[in-house]
Write a protein that holds these residues in place. Structure first.
Motif: not given
Length: 471
Positions: A132, A134, A335, A390-391, A402-403
């Protein structure tokens, strides 16, 4: 004096150390002081080794005093990304699974940096297993954006980029599959280069032939990125895709006349971009025109890039982390579990289709760069978003499911194999950094750095210091 030292470029520090205008001990001490003052506000460095660093600095000074031959980064302090193995130093990958992991050997990029004289300060924060863009994890929490501490620092090299922006160290190592060098560079107003696969070889890795994830440099200036590339690039027989050209090419001067250089501006590649990102970067097109470039709006056809990236990424996640899932499923974030399981659901026909399209994307870029010298587009589709997310849930009214989806401006480029540079591209009206992504021809990193250097020198955006330094 401490503050002055921490804002010198790596190029200036290297010269000052070689000429003995500075000592390694005072350089390391200055950065340790800066870390003590500023790191609690951003949480960029998560493992710190002050005594070890000061011992290494004393030895570095002894070698300089003795007139011994030294490397190009001799005495320069760095913290390494916490997904890069470091011999004898805790390397957690941001995961409870590896909270006590202490590798026996350095990863290749760290090995080369240490051989060049780098002094290790510690490790920088990452998302769990670098999954990811983040930076947050259950071991160390989130890294905050130095320009707005309630915003994300990006990822997965988020700790590295935030540390650079705060003057905690002058160079940083990272890695990039879907944007992990470029997105944090954009969010933190620094410079990040995703090199062509094999330019900075990887070892050890379970996917030695893969072109998806590459190690690379982050710094506050393009010249410092080039300096680091001169050390970490070059052949190594432990990597089957290593490029044979030596890293010394990156030590050449970056100054170049850009008259007649053909710039293709792509405000997007077929996905939503926040209007404030678009307007911030469009305002900079006149900079290229002022440098003598010919600017046109054009974009390559990257149809299929999403399918290619997601399939090859999921396959690689299962390859590298499938065993971790089998042993420690309950310790992994949901995730990440989902990504690994996506890899396990792939069929041979899925991978065959992805590889066929992968080749088509390479040839599309090859044809595109017969017409243009560089492609310019946003690094990130959004400015730095809220820390607690998260995103981003939507971009310009379009839901993000989704991320990964919000990172397409980076990962569409990843699957082409083209090198890509993130340079500071301006600020939103409320002071958030926006990165400009410059994409070059196959294995054309040096020319790309020259163009990025000219843009950087003309704008000076990278000189703007972050809010967190004001206390």
């Amino acid at each position: 004096m401490t503050d002055d030292i921490c804002w010198l470029t790596a190029t200036e520090l290297a010269r000052g150390l070689r000429e003995r205008e500075l000592s390694a001990r005072e350089v390391v001490a200055a950065h340790l002081d800066q870390i003590e003052r500023v790191n609690p506000a951003v949480n960029a460095i998560v493992t710190l080794l002050p005594e070890r660093a000061l011992e290494q600095a004393a030895e570095a000074d002894r070698l300089l005093a003795a007139g011994a031959p030294v490397g190009p980064l001799h005495g320069i302090p760095m913290a390494h990304k916490d997904t890069h193995d470091t011999a004898g130093i805790r390397t957690t990958y941001g995961s409870p699974v590896l909270r006590d992991n202490v590798p026996e050997a350095d990863e290749l990029i760290v090995e080369r940096l240490r051989a060049a004289g780098v002094i290790t300060l510690g490790k920088t924060n990452v998302p769990e297993f670098a999954a990811g863009s983040h930076t947050f994890n259950p071991l160390f929490g989130a890294t905050r954006n130095p320009y707005r501490p309630d915003r994300s620092a990006g990822g997965s090299s988020g700790g590295a980029a935030a540390a650079l922006a705060c003057g905690l160290h002058p160079l940083a190592d990272g890695s990039d599959m879907g944007g992990s060098l470029r997105n944090p560079a954009s969010f933190n107003n620094v410079v990040g280069l995703r090199p062509a696969p094999g330019r900075v070889p990887s070892h050890p890795t379970t996917a030695a032939w893969s072109t998806m994830s590459v190690p690379g440099p982050l710094a506050r200036t393009v010249a410092d990125v080039a300096l680091m590339m001169s050390v970490v690039a070059g052949p190594d027989d432990r990597s089957p895709i290593a490029i044979s050209e030596p890293g010394a090419v990156f030590a050449e001067p970056l100054d170049r006349d850009l008259t007649g250089v053909r710039v293709a501006w792509a405000p997007d590649l077929g996905f939503p971009v926040d209007p404030v990102v678009r307007s911030t970067l469009e305002a900079q097109l006149k900079v290229f025109e002022g440098l003598g470039c010919v600017v046109e709006q054009a974009r390559p056809d990257l149809t299929g890039a999403d399918e290619v990236f997601r399939a090859l990424r999921a396959w690689q996640f299962d390859l590298s982390l499938g065993g971790v899932l089998d042993r420690s499923r309950e310790l992994l974030k949901p995730s990440l579990v989902d990504n690994i399981e996506q890899g396990r659901r792939l069929r041979g026909t899925d991978l065959a289709r992805a590889e066929e399209q992968h080749a088509k994307l390479y040839h599309e870029m090859r044809r595109f760069f017969a017409r243009y010298d560089v492609l310019a587009l946003p690094v990130s589709q959004v400015p730095p978003f809220e820390l607690e997310l998260e995103y981003p849930g939507e971009i310009d009214g379009v839901p993000q499911h989704d991320y990964l989806e919000w990172m397409r401006s980076c990962y569409y480029i990843s699957v082409t194999g083209s090198p890509a540079l993130s340079v500071p591209g301006g600020f939103t009206p409320d002071g958030l950094p926006v990165g400009l992504q410059l994409v070059g021809r196959h294995r054309g990193e040096f020319g790309l750095l020259q163009i990025g250097h000219a843009f950087e020198q003309a704008t000076g955006f990278g000189l703007r210091r972050p809010q967190v330094l004001d206390g």
